[in-house]
Design a protein around this motif. Structure first.
Motif, short mmCIF file in Angstrom:
data_model
loop_
_atom_site.label_atom_id
_atom_site.label_comp_id
_atom_site.label_asym_id
_atom_site.label_seq_id
_atom_site.Cartn_x
_atom_site.Cartn_y
_atom_site.Cartn_z
N ASN A 56 0.83 -1.21 0.00
CA ASN A 56 0.00 0.00 0.00
C ASN A 56 0.86 1.26 0.00
O ASN A 56 0.51 2.27 -0.62
CB ASN A 56 -0.92 0.00 1.22
CG ASN A 56 -2.05 -1.00 1.10
OD1 ASN A 56 -2.35 -1.48 0.01
ND2 ASN A 56 -2.68 -1.33 2.22
N LEU A 62 0.49 5.63 -0.16
CA LEU A 62 -0.18 5.98 1.09
C LEU A 62 0.83 6.16 2.20
O LEU A 62 1.94 5.61 2.16
CB LEU A 62 -1.17 4.88 1.47
CG LEU A 62 -2.28 4.55 0.47
CD1 LEU A 62 -3.14 3.40 0.98
CD2 LEU A 62 -3.14 5.78 0.20
N LYS A 65 0.03 5.32 8.19
CA LYS A 65 -1.28 5.24 8.84
C LYS A 65 -2.36 4.87 7.84
O LYS A 65 -3.23 4.03 8.12
CB LYS A 65 -1.60 6.57 9.52
CG LYS A 65 -2.88 6.54 10.35
CD LYS A 65 -3.06 7.84 11.12
CE LYS A 65 -4.31 7.77 12.00
NZ LYS A 65 -4.48 9.02 12.79
N GLN A 66 -2.32 5.47 6.66
CA GLN A 66 -3.32 5.16 5.64
C GLN A 66 -3.15 3.73 5.13
O GLN A 66 -4.14 3.05 4.86
CB GLN A 66 -3.19 6.14 4.47
CG GLN A 66 -3.62 7.56 4.80
CD GLN A 66 -3.36 8.51 3.65
OE1 GLN A 66 -2.40 8.33 2.89
NE2 GLN A 66 -4.20 9.52 3.51
N ASP A 70 -6.66 2.77 6.15
CA ASP A 70 -7.51 3.36 5.12
C ASP A 70 -8.80 2.56 4.99
O ASP A 70 -8.78 1.32 4.94
CB ASP A 70 -6.77 3.37 3.77
CG ASP A 70 -7.54 4.13 2.71
OD1 ASP A 70 -7.43 5.36 2.66
OD2 ASP A 70 -8.28 3.47 1.95
N TYR A 73 -8.48 0.60 1.41
CA TYR A 73 -7.32 -0.20 1.07
C TYR A 73 -6.49 -0.63 2.28
O TYR A 73 -5.49 -1.32 2.13
CB TYR A 73 -6.40 0.58 0.11
CG TYR A 73 -7.10 1.07 -1.13
CD1 TYR A 73 -7.44 0.19 -2.15
CD2 TYR A 73 -7.44 2.42 -1.28
CE1 TYR A 73 -8.08 0.64 -3.29
CE2 TYR A 73 -8.09 2.87 -2.42
CZ TYR A 73 -8.41 1.98 -3.42
OH TYR A 73 -9.05 2.41 -4.55
N GLY A 74 -6.89 -0.22 3.46
CA GLY A 74 -6.09 -0.51 4.65
C GLY A 74 -5.91 -2.00 4.89
O GLY A 74 -6.82 -2.81 4.69
#
Length: 265
Positions: A56, A62, A65-66, A70, A73-74
């Motif tokens: 990611n 990203l 943290k994202q 997210d 997509y997290g």
């Protein structure tokens, strides 16, 4: 439930981050540390988690943290666990104060997780007999006994119905019409249809399996809704099918037996 050995993998992450932070020439950020961990433990569940976080970051651009949290997509979406979520929140918040602080925070978290694992393993050893007993009741004893009871009840109901026919036929051939359906103080017309009893027993089975599954999951996994729902779905389907099969077989056999007892009814 967190992936197996997740606490140990956090230790690896902490060591890499801390070593990079303490190096005078090279400082390894958390993003690169996670990528190194993903490569070192690839092929494991924990490796898949860190690899997804790394992908990611590299492919979607990203932030750390994202990449983890997210909503679309997290990585946490594919590893639903309160423990993993809390651990990663510690990482993302502590990394703001530098890699050394983040490393120390994660080391503390990993020690906490390892202690939890140790306590859980000890509790599982102590509760193994109880869990095994509950599992046996859920998977076999409850549906088997209930199916046999329904089969026996079906046979008794069939015999009573045949006796009622015989008694009524005998009463019509006699002079005392008041004795129709009554022999020796027994009224063969009293009773409920077998399918009513099957419904009652079926509801009982569902309730017992539901209660025992929640109890067993609470002992084995704690407050884990995902594992609880999975166990409920699996146990309800398998135990209900077993009950239906056993009750059908026993009903056929016992009704055949009742036909042999009163063949001319």
């Amino acid at each position: 439930m967190p992936p197996a050995g997740f606490g140990k993998k956090l230790v690896v992450t902490c060591i890499i981050v801390q070593n990079g932070a303490q190096s005078g020439e090279i400082r390894i950020p958390a993003e690169l540390a996670i990528e190194k961990v993903a490569l070192n433990i690839q092929g494991t569940t924990s490796g898949d988690f860190f690899n997804l976080v790394s992908m990611n970051i590299r492919r979607l651009g990203l932030s750390l943290k994202q990449a983890i949290f997210d909503p679309m997509y997290g990585a946490i979406l594919y590893f639903p666990s309160n423990l993993i979520e809390s651990s990663m929140k510690v990482l993302t918040e502590s990394i703001r104060k530098g890699p050394v602080v983040a490393a120390q925070a994660l080391i503390n978290v990993s020690r906490y997780i390892k202690e939890i694992d140790r306590v859980n393993e000890r509790l599982k050893d102590l509760m193994a007999d109880l869990i095994s007993s509950i599992s046996t009741q859920i998977k076999f004893l409850t549906p088997a006994i209930s199916g046999i009871v329904v089969g026996i009840t079906s046979m008794i109901s069939a015999i009573i119905r045949k006796l009622n026919v015989i008694v009524e036929a005998g009463a019509r051939g006699g002079d005392d019409a008041g004795n129709i359906g009554i022999v020796g103080g027994i009224d063969f017309k009293i009773g409920i249809p077998t399918y009513y009893f099957q419904i009652i027993v079926g509801i009982y089975i569902v309730e017992i399996i539901f209660i025992l599954t929640i109890l067993a999951n609470g002992i084995e996994n704690g407050s884990d809704n995902l594992a609880e729902n999975h166990s409920l779905g699996k146990n309800l389907i398998k135990s209900t099918l077993l009950y239906v099969i056993i009750s059908f077989v026993v009903m056929v056999l016992f009704n055949f037996l009742s036909m042999q007892i009163l063949p001319n009814a």
